[in-house]
Design a protein around this motif. Structure first.
Motif, mmCIF file in Angstrom:
data_model
loop_
_atom_site.group_PDB
_atom_site.id
_atom_site.type_symbol
_atom_site.label_atom_id
_atom_site.label_comp_id
_atom_site.label_asym_id
_atom_site.label_seq_id
_atom_site.Cartn_x
_atom_site.Cartn_y
_atom_site.Cartn_z
ATOM 1 N N THR A 27 0.795 -1.233 0.000
ATOM 2 C CA THR A 27 0.000 0.000 0.000
ATOM 3 C C THR A 27 0.825 1.279 0.000
ATOM 4 N N ILE A 28 2.118 1.179 0.266
ATOM 5 C CA ILE A 28 2.976 2.352 0.404
ATOM 6 C C ILE A 28 4.111 2.293 -0.614
ATOM 7 N N GLN A 29 4.484 3.423 -1.157
ATOM 8 C CA GLN A 29 5.594 3.488 -2.108
ATOM 9 C C GLN A 29 6.919 3.638 -1.361
ATOM 10 N N ARG A 30 7.255 2.647 -0.567
ATOM 11 C CA ARG A 30 8.500 2.666 0.185
ATOM 12 C C ARG A 30 9.653 2.227 -0.731
ATOM 13 N N PRO A 31 10.798 2.886 -0.693
ATOM 14 C CA PRO A 31 11.885 2.514 -1.606
ATOM 15 C C PRO A 31 12.551 1.185 -1.239
ATOM 16 N N PHE A 32 13.111 0.522 -2.233
ATOM 17 C CA PHE A 32 13.944 -0.650 -2.007
ATOM 18 C C PHE A 32 15.321 -0.209 -1.520
ATOM 19 N N LEU A 33 15.933 -1.051 -0.689
ATOM 20 C CA LEU A 33 17.310 -0.846 -0.274
ATOM 21 C C LEU A 33 18.137 -2.061 -0.680
ATOM 22 N N ARG A 34 19.400 -1.841 -0.903
ATOM 23 C CA ARG A 34 20.292 -2.940 -1.253
ATOM 24 C C ARG A 34 20.638 -3.759 -0.012
ATOM 25 N N VAL A 35 21.061 -5.000 -0.255
ATOM 26 C CA VAL A 35 21.409 -5.921 0.823
ATOM 27 C C VAL A 35 22.828 -6.434 0.611
ATOM 28 N N ASP A 36 23.592 -6.440 1.677
ATOM 29 C CA ASP A 36 24.911 -7.067 1.670
ATOM 30 C C ASP A 36 24.703 -8.560 1.899
ATOM 31 N N VAL A 37 24.766 -9.346 0.839
ATOM 32 C CA VAL A 37 24.442 -10.765 0.926
ATOM 33 C C VAL A 37 25.452 -11.513 1.792
ATOM 34 N N GLY A 68 27.419 -10.196 4.177
ATOM 35 C CA GLY A 68 27.306 -9.739 5.553
ATOM 36 C C GLY A 68 25.926 -9.919 6.139
ATOM 37 N N LEU A 69 24.954 -10.320 5.302
ATOM 38 C CA LEU A 69 23.567 -10.557 5.719
ATOM 39 C C LEU A 69 22.985 -9.354 6.457
ATOM 40 N N LYS A 70 23.071 -8.198 5.798
ATOM 41 C CA LYS A 70 22.506 -7.006 6.413
ATOM 42 C C LYS A 70 22.034 -6.035 5.343
ATOM 43 N N GLU A 71 21.042 -5.237 5.722
ATOM 44 C CA GLU A 71 20.556 -4.168 4.861
ATOM 45 C C GLU A 71 21.583 -3.040 4.865
ATOM 46 N N LEU A 72 21.855 -2.494 3.684
ATOM 47 C CA LEU A 72 22.827 -1.417 3.575
ATOM 48 C C LEU A 72 22.127 -0.076 3.732
ATOM 49 N N ALA A 73 22.565 0.692 4.719
ATOM 50 C CA ALA A 73 21.950 1.988 4.990
ATOM 51 C C ALA A 73 22.233 2.967 3.856
ATOM 52 N N ASN A 74 21.298 3.861 3.640
ATOM 53 C CA ASN A 74 21.450 4.938 2.654
ATOM 54 C C ASN A 74 21.675 4.420 1.237
ATOM 55 N N GLU A 134 18.889 3.655 -0.799
ATOM 56 C CA GLU A 134 17.551 3.668 -1.377
ATOM 57 C C GLU A 134 17.642 3.758 -2.895
ATOM 58 N N LEU A 135 16.869 2.906 -3.565
ATOM 59 C CA LEU A 135 16.888 2.868 -5.022
ATOM 60 C C LEU A 135 15.800 3.766 -5.597
#
Length: 544
Positions: A365-375, A377-383, A385-386
């Motif tokens: 329901t929300i247009q939230r941006p995708f973020l990249r993932v460090d595969v 390191g198994l973590k979301e990469l801050a800042n 946003e695509l």
């Protein structure tokens, strides 16, 4: 764990059958007979076939009052099973790929270009005995160690009969509720003590309704955040299920230690903090969460291995030209742990896209941006946003957060189709996040997973965790279907007990149900057909 950071009608009729189409956000289809409830029309067939089902607005008085159980004594299994009729669902929508008659409901996988899957409770299942006990123990310990509750809470036994998915917490009053298909309170407890019919009416009025849960019934997302979420909690999945017992026992402890019953309980706020603590993605790797610490130490104790037929089926779907995606509320580290245990170390190969920490239902329901993932390191990469552009999403990648609009465009691009022409189906066990929201608010069709359907199997291992004499069947009590039966029959294309049931079907085959509500392999006993007059009088909805 739907809100905790892990996440946290149109009708074309013919004389022989009904063909259903739906309106969508990206693919507006023609409406004929707007807001006509197809299930109501099945009444016309009641005199033609004994196995057609009866629908009517529930009587608040006799029928619901009779659903209450006076004591918590165990009743022999042969005496607690009843035949039931459905209530008219508030909403109804079926896609063109569902053919509905008075006898059956079908789903044709061939008509979908895109198929998505939830992870927890869908592509993988949990050992409900071990997982329920773990969450129960960890939550109790949190309340004692972090919120100052009496240590007597730790001494209380785990009453499996109190457990059930789909209950509602009335936080200010310290009550737990089970709702009918139109949000009347079928049964309730204060703490662990079952309330009588007279007490329910005294608290909630002769209509047996609480305005907050009635708002949920009318529009679940309206209560997801804000003031309603501070008063009420819907326990939608097996991660939530032990919360009801911890909440109830904590209320009992507060009552016992108080001179008089509090005007408003703080237990829900404390419990909510506990849920945030144990399920927070920030606590996966630092041993702060005893839940994650236990899961990491021994994942095979809690996560079942998915049958190989499911993986073979996923591969067959891709070979047939369909695009597959995994959409989970779990953060990448927890998703990798559980998916590796269930699907194998190469679990990513089954999907064109993987989206973690999706924050459902907002993903739809929300247009939230995708973020990249460090595969690695198994973590979301801050800042990271695509841009809101389908072209930036690459196949084979893992992303975090995001939104359906952009993912749909990217998948359609792979198919060389216009977005509106790329038809999508989603499998999930959370009726609100995975079924209601994508169907009601976006251009999805959905298949509901309800493990409770497995309870009729002779050797089902988690019967003790799911069979509650206190709360009755997940699907119905007496002649009253539950809220969840209503949502499933109204929004799900079909409802199956596990992915293994669907994996028996080739991508080009139809999945055929033997009932008009889509339960596969068969209608639950609690919802079996009845005479049109056995529960309702003259089609008016009056209880007998």
């Amino acid at each position: 764990m739907q809100a905790l950071g892990r996440s946290g009608h149109s009708l074309v009729a013919s004389s022989s059958s009904f063909l259903y189409a739906t309106s969508t956000k990206t693919n507006a289809r023609t409406h004929r007979c707007s807001r006509t409830d197809v299930l109501c029309l099945l009444r016309n067939y009641a005199n033609l076939a004994q196995n057609s089902m009866t629908f009517g607005a529930p009587a608040v008085s006799a029928a619901i009052a009779s659903a209450a159980v006076p004591t918590r004594e165990r009743v022999p299994q042969t005496t607690r099973r009843h035949l039931h009729s459905f209530t008219v669902p508030r909403y109804s929508r079926y896609s063109a790929s569902t053919i509905m008659t008075s006898y059956c409901k079908e789903l044709h996988l061939k008509q979908y270009d895109i198929i998505g899957f939830d992870l927890d409770g869908t592509l993988l299942r949990y050992n409900l005995t071990n997982m329920s006990a773990l969450i129960y123990d960890v939550l109790k310990r949190y309340l004692v160690e972090n919120k100052g509750y009496s240590e007597t809470l730790l001494e209380l036994p785990m009453d499996l009969d109190f457990l059930q998915k789909g209950l509602f917490l009335d936080g200010p009053r310290g009550n737990i509720l089970k709702l009918s298909s139109e949000a009347q309170i079928l049964r309730a407890t204060h703490g662990t003590r079952q309330l009588t019919n007279e007490e329910i009416v005294a608290i909630y009025g002769p209509e047996r309704q609480w305005e907050v849960t009635t708002s949920f019934y009318k529009d679940p997302l309206s209560t997801w955040n804000g003031a309603a979420s501070e008063q009420m909690r819907s326990l939608l999945d097996y991660f939530d299920m032990p919360s009801a017992l911890v909440f109830a026992q904590a209320v009992d402890v507060v009552d016992k230690e108080s001179e008089s019953q509090p005007q408003e309980y703080e237990v829900w706020r404390d419990l909510q903090a506990g849920l945030m603590h144990i399920f927070s993605r920030d606590h996966f790797s630092n041993d702060i969460s005893l839940y994650f610490k236990s899961m990491r130490a021994d994942p095979q104790k809690y996560v079942l291995c998915t049958d190989s037929s499911v993986m073979d089926w996923l591969s067959a779907l891709r070979k047939s030209g369909k695009k597959l995606f995994l959409l989970t509320g779990s953060n990448i580290d927890f998703a990798n742990l559980t998916a590796t245990q269930a699907l194998g170390k190469d679990w990513q190969q089954y999907f064109d896209f993987v989206v973690t920490y999706a924050k459902k239902p907002g993903f739809f329901t929300i247009q939230r941006p995708f973020l990249r993932v460090d595969v690695k390191g198994l973590k979301e990469l801050a800042n990271t946003e695509l841009p809101q552009d389908a072209g930036v999403l690459k196949t084979g990648e893992i992303y975090s957060q995001g939104n359906w609009h952009q993912l749909h465009e990217a998948l359609a691009k792979l198919l060389n189709k216009e977005t509106a022409q790329a038809k999508a189906l989603y499998f999930g066990d959370n009726i609100i996040q995975d079924v209601y929201t994508p169907v009601k608010h976006r251009d999805f069709d959905a298949v509901a997973i309800a493990e409770e359907l497995l309870m009729e199997e002779k050797n089902y291992p988690y019967f003790a965790e799911l069979d509650s004499q206190l709360w009755g069947s997940y699907f119905a009590i007496g002649c009253q279907p539950t809220l969840w039966s209503n949502f499933i029959s109204s929004f799900a294309q079909i409802c199956v007990p596990s992915m293994q049931e669907v994996a028996q079907t080739a991508p080009a085959q139809r999945i055929v149900c033997t009932n008009p509500h889509g339960f596969l392999p068969k209608l639950p006993k609690e919802l079996e057909t009845v005479s049109p007059t056995s529960c309702w009088q003259g089609g008016t909805g009056s209880g007998t």
